[in-house]
Design a protein around this motif. Structure first.
Motif, PDB file in Angstrom:
ATOM      1  N   PRO A   8       0.830  -1.206   0.000  1.00  0.00           N
ATOM      2  CA  PRO A   8       0.000   0.000   0.000  1.00  0.00           C
ATOM      3  C   PRO A   8       0.867   1.259   0.000  1.00  0.00           C
ATOM      4  O   PRO A   8       1.900   1.322   0.673  1.00  0.00           O
ATOM      5  N   VAL A   9       0.445   2.252  -0.744  1.00  0.00           N
ATOM      6  CA  VAL A   9       1.226   3.478  -0.917  1.00  0.00           C
ATOM      7  C   VAL A   9       0.317   4.682  -0.697  1.00  0.00           C
ATOM      8  O   VAL A   9      -0.804   4.725  -1.211  1.00  0.00           O
ATOM      9  N   THR A  10       0.827   5.644   0.059  1.00  0.00           N
ATOM     10  CA  THR A  10       0.167   6.939   0.186  1.00  0.00           C
ATOM     11  C   THR A  10       0.941   7.950  -0.652  1.00  0.00           C
ATOM     12  O   THR A  10       2.167   8.019  -0.586  1.00  0.00           O
ATOM     13  N   LEU A  11       0.226   8.720  -1.454  1.00  0.00           N
ATOM     14  CA  LEU A  11       0.827   9.746  -2.294  1.00  0.00           C
ATOM     15  C   LEU A  11       0.705  11.107  -1.618  1.00  0.00           C
ATOM     16  O   LEU A  11      -0.352  11.442  -1.080  1.00  0.00           O
ATOM     17  N   ILE A  12       1.778  11.892  -1.672  1.00  0.00           N
ATOM     18  CA  ILE A  12       1.732  13.287  -1.241  1.00  0.00           C
ATOM     19  C   ILE A  12       2.328  14.122  -2.362  1.00  0.00           C
ATOM     20  O   ILE A  12       3.503  13.969  -2.702  1.00  0.00           O
ATOM     21  N   GLY A  13       1.513  15.005  -2.937  1.00  0.00           N
ATOM     22  CA  GLY A  13       1.992  15.830  -4.024  1.00  0.00           C
ATOM     23  C   GLY A  13       1.785  17.305  -3.741  1.00  0.00           C
ATOM     24  O   GLY A  13       0.752  17.710  -3.185  1.00  0.00           O
ATOM     25  N   PHE A  14       2.762  18.102  -4.131  1.00  0.00           N
ATOM     26  CA  PHE A  14       2.690  19.559  -3.974  1.00  0.00           C
ATOM     27  C   PHE A  14       2.608  20.219  -5.341  1.00  0.00           C
ATOM     28  O   PHE A  14       3.409  19.904  -6.235  1.00  0.00           O
ATOM     29  N   SER A  15       1.652  21.129  -5.536  1.00  0.00           N
ATOM     30  CA  SER A  15       1.529  21.931  -6.744  1.00  0.00           C
ATOM     31  C   SER A  15       1.397  21.031  -7.983  1.00  0.00           C
ATOM     32  O   SER A  15       0.425  20.293  -8.089  1.00  0.00           O
ATOM     33  N   GLY A  16       2.361  21.065  -8.903  1.00  0.00           N
ATOM     34  CA  GLY A  16       2.284  20.159 -10.051  1.00  0.00           C
ATOM     35  C   GLY A  16       2.270  18.705  -9.630  1.00  0.00           C
ATOM     36  O   GLY A  16       1.637  17.864 -10.270  1.00  0.00           O
ATOM     37  N   GLY A  17       2.980  18.390  -8.545  1.00  0.00           N
ATOM     38  CA  GLY A  17       2.949  17.031  -8.010  1.00  0.00           C
ATOM     39  C   GLY A  17       1.599  16.667  -7.436  1.00  0.00           C
ATOM     40  O   GLY A  17       1.220  15.496  -7.411  1.00  0.00           O
ATOM     41  N   ALA A  18       0.837  17.682  -6.983  1.00  0.00           N
ATOM     42  CA  ALA A  18      -0.523  17.431  -6.503  1.00  0.00           C
ATOM     43  C   ALA A  18      -1.423  17.014  -7.657  1.00  0.00           C
ATOM     44  O   ALA A  18      -2.234  16.094  -7.532  1.00  0.00           O
ATOM     45  N   ALA A  19      -1.285  17.690  -8.794  1.00  0.00           N
ATOM     46  CA  ALA A  19      -2.070  17.312  -9.967  1.00  0.00           C
ATOM     47  C   ALA A  19      -1.703  15.913 -10.439  1.00  0.00           C
ATOM     48  O   ALA A  19      -2.578  15.128 -10.843  1.00  0.00           O
ATOM     49  N   PHE A  20      -0.418  15.581 -10.372  1.00  0.00           N
ATOM     50  CA  PHE A  20       0.014  14.245 -10.772  1.00  0.00           C
ATOM     51  C   PHE A  20      -0.513  13.192  -9.800  1.00  0.00           C
ATOM     52  O   PHE A  20      -1.021  12.139 -10.224  1.00  0.00           O
ATOM     53  N   ALA A  21      -0.419  13.475  -8.493  1.00  0.00           N
ATOM     54  CA  ALA A  21      -0.982  12.557  -7.499  1.00  0.00           C
ATOM     55  C   ALA A  21      -2.478  12.380  -7.732  1.00  0.00           C
ATOM     56  O   ALA A  21      -3.015  11.266  -7.639  1.00  0.00           O
ATOM     57  N   GLY A  22      -3.163  13.483  -8.034  1.00  0.00           N
ATOM     58  CA  GLY A  22      -4.590  13.404  -8.313  1.00  0.00           C
ATOM     59  C   GLY A  22      -4.891  12.559  -9.530  1.00  0.00           C
ATOM     60  O   GLY A  22      -5.875  11.810  -9.553  1.00  0.00           O
ATOM     61  N   GLY A  23      -4.049  12.660 -10.559  1.00  0.00           N
ATOM     62  CA  GLY A  23      -4.238  11.829 -11.742  1.00  0.00           C
ATOM     63  C   GLY A  23      -4.085  10.354 -11.431  1.00  0.00           C
ATOM     64  O   GLY A  23      -4.904   9.526 -11.857  1.00  0.00           O
ATOM     65  N   LEU A  24      -3.050  10.015 -10.677  1.00  0.00           N
ATOM     66  CA  LEU A  24      -2.850   8.618 -10.275  1.00  0.00           C
ATOM     67  C   LEU A  24      -4.028   8.110  -9.459  1.00  0.00           C
ATOM     68  O   LEU A  24      -4.506   6.987  -9.646  1.00  0.00           O
ATOM     69  N   LEU A  25      -4.496   8.938  -8.542  1.00  0.00           N
ATOM     70  CA  LEU A  25      -5.599   8.562  -7.663  1.00  0.00           C
ATOM     71  C   LEU A  25      -6.878   8.321  -8.453  1.00  0.00           C
ATOM     72  O   LEU A  25      -7.565   7.311  -8.265  1.00  0.00           O
ATOM     73  N   LEU A  26      -7.207   9.238  -9.353  1.00  0.00           N
ATOM     74  CA  LEU A  26      -8.441   9.115 -10.135  1.00  0.00           C
ATOM     75  C   LEU A  26      -8.357   7.977 -11.141  1.00  0.00           C
ATOM     76  O   LEU A  26      -9.367   7.339 -11.458  1.00  0.00           O
ATOM     77  N   ASP A  27      -7.163   7.711 -11.633  1.00  0.00           N
ATOM     78  CA  ASP A  27      -6.991   6.660 -12.628  1.00  0.00           C
ATOM     79  C   ASP A  27      -7.201   5.274 -12.038  1.00  0.00           C
ATOM     80  O   ASP A  27      -7.740   4.379 -12.697  1.00  0.00           O
ATOM     81  N   ASP A  28      -6.791   5.078 -10.773  1.00  0.00           N
ATOM     82  CA  ASP A  28      -6.866   3.752 -10.151  1.00  0.00           C
ATOM     83  C   ASP A  28      -7.023   3.916  -8.642  1.00  0.00           C
ATOM     84  O   ASP A  28      -6.086   3.692  -7.880  1.00  0.00           O
ATOM     85  N   PRO A  29      -8.200   4.317  -8.171  1.00  0.00           N
ATOM     86  CA  PRO A  29      -8.375   4.633  -6.750  1.00  0.00           C
ATOM     87  C   PRO A  29      -8.021   3.482  -5.812  1.00  0.00           C
ATOM     88  O   PRO A  29      -7.541   3.722  -4.695  1.00  0.00           O
ATOM     89  N   ALA A  30      -8.251   2.248  -6.232  1.00  0.00           N
ATOM     90  CA  ALA A  30      -8.025   1.109  -5.344  1.00  0.00           C
ATOM     91  C   ALA A  30      -6.546   0.859  -5.070  1.00  0.00           C
ATOM     92  O   ALA A  30      -6.210   0.139  -4.124  1.00  0.00           O
ATOM     93  N   ARG A  31      -5.655   1.434  -5.876  1.00  0.00           N
ATOM     94  CA  ARG A  31      -4.215   1.168  -5.702  1.00  0.00           C
ATOM     95  C   ARG A  31      -3.633   1.882  -4.494  1.00  0.00           C
ATOM     96  O   ARG A  31      -2.610   1.459  -3.951  1.00  0.00           O
ATOM     97  N   TRP A  32      -4.280   2.955  -4.023  1.00  0.00           N
ATOM     98  CA  TRP A  32      -3.632   3.845  -3.071  1.00  0.00           C
ATOM     99  C   TRP A  32      -4.247   3.769  -1.681  1.00  0.00           C
ATOM    100  O   TRP A  32      -5.458   3.673  -1.534  1.00  0.00           O
ATOM    101  N   ALA A  33      -3.376   3.836  -0.678  1.00  0.00           N
ATOM    102  CA  ALA A  33      -3.841   3.895   0.705  1.00  0.00           C
ATOM    103  C   ALA A  33      -4.394   5.266   1.044  1.00  0.00           C
ATOM    104  O   ALA A  33      -5.096   5.430   2.038  1.00  0.00           O
ATOM    105  N   GLY A  34      -4.091   6.249   0.221  1.00  0.00           N
ATOM    106  CA  GLY A  34      -4.570   7.604   0.416  1.00  0.00           C
ATOM    107  C   GLY A  34      -3.738   8.556  -0.412  1.00  0.00           C
ATOM    108  O   GLY A  34      -2.717   8.166  -1.000  1.00  0.00           O
ATOM    109  N   ALA A  35      -4.176   9.804  -0.481  1.00  0.00           N
ATOM    110  CA  ALA A  35      -3.436  10.811  -1.239  1.00  0.00           C
ATOM    111  C   ALA A  35      -3.639  12.172  -0.608  1.00  0.00           C
ATOM    112  O   ALA A  35      -4.740  12.497  -0.152  1.00  0.00           O
ATOM    113  N   ALA A  36      -2.555  12.953  -0.605  1.00  0.00           N
ATOM    114  CA  ALA A  36      -2.607  14.338  -0.126  1.00  0.00           C
ATOM    115  C   ALA A  36      -2.365  15.269  -1.303  1.00  0.00           C
ATOM    116  O   ALA A  36      -1.355  15.149  -1.999  1.00  0.00           O
TER     117      ALA A  36
END
Length: 207
Positions: free
Chosen positions: A93-121
């Motif tokens: 399990p992986v939690t993503l934390i993204g800032f600014s452009g990294g936040a948009a990238f984290a959001g893309g990963l999260l929306l693309d495959d929500p079940a893969r992630w333990a959470g996202a910031a």
């Protein structure tokens, strides 16, 4: 498009079984710039900061865009696939934390495959709307999400901040923790403290 092998930097626990948090830096920065955040977060986590694969100026970017916070769909898909190829040698399990452009990238990963992630910031950024990933109602049902925005942020377009806030609160069905602080495009100390506490609480639920 071929990307270079992932460049990473680590902090926190050296136990391979420790909860894994992947840190995603902002546009034009690199992995070292966001690794410092780990020193303010729980020390029993394993933190890995990843360098984005697209060189830009003196730093790196997660995707080509058509304006701030607006990824080109094909570019976002290519870098997400690259990232998943690097990450998915492990099913931890992986939690993503993204800032600014990294936040948009984290959001893309999260929306693309929500079940893969333990959470996202999503820190001081936007979800990647209209970029080829689903933003349908209920898409993030049950997924822990932490959102922090600055009320004086003049970098991320206000309409994208508002759309992100609205979607996560009203449509996504995420288990949302959200805050706005009177700061610009940078980490507010109260938000970092809240992020620390969110990680601890989320980890106890995952384990």
């Amino acid at each position: 498009m071929a990307f270079p092998p992932a460049v990473t930097a680590s902090a926190g626990s050296t136990d391979p079984a420790a909860p894994l948090v992947v840190l995603l830096h902002g546009r034009g920065a690199d992995e070292q710039s966001i690794l410092a955040l780990a020193h303010h977060l729980p020390d029993h986590f394993r933190y890995v900061a990843v360098r984005a694969p697209i060189a830009e100026g003196g730093g790196y970017a997660w995707f080509a865009n058509r304006g701030i916070g607006r990824p080109l769909p094909g570019s976002l898909r290519a870098t997400m696939d690259w990232f998943r190829a690097w990450l998915d040698s492990s099913d931890q399990p992986v939690t993503l934390i993204g800032f600014s452009g990294g936040a948009a990238f984290a959001g893309g990963l999260l929306l693309d495959d929500p079940a893969r992630w333990a959470g996202a910031a999503i820190l001081y950024g936007t979800l990647p709307f209209d970029a080829g990933v689903p933003t349908t109602p209920g898409r993030l049902a049950g997924v822990p999400v932490f959102l922090a925005h600055g009320t004086h942020d003049t970098v991320i377009p206000p309409e994208l901040q508002a759309r992100t806030w609205s979607y996560l609160h009203e449509s996504s069905s995420a288990e949302l923790t959200a805050r706005r602080d009177p700061v610009g495009h940078g980490l507010a100390e109260p938000a970092v403290t809240a992020l620390h506490d969110w990680l601890v609480a989320n980890s106890s639920q995952v384990s």
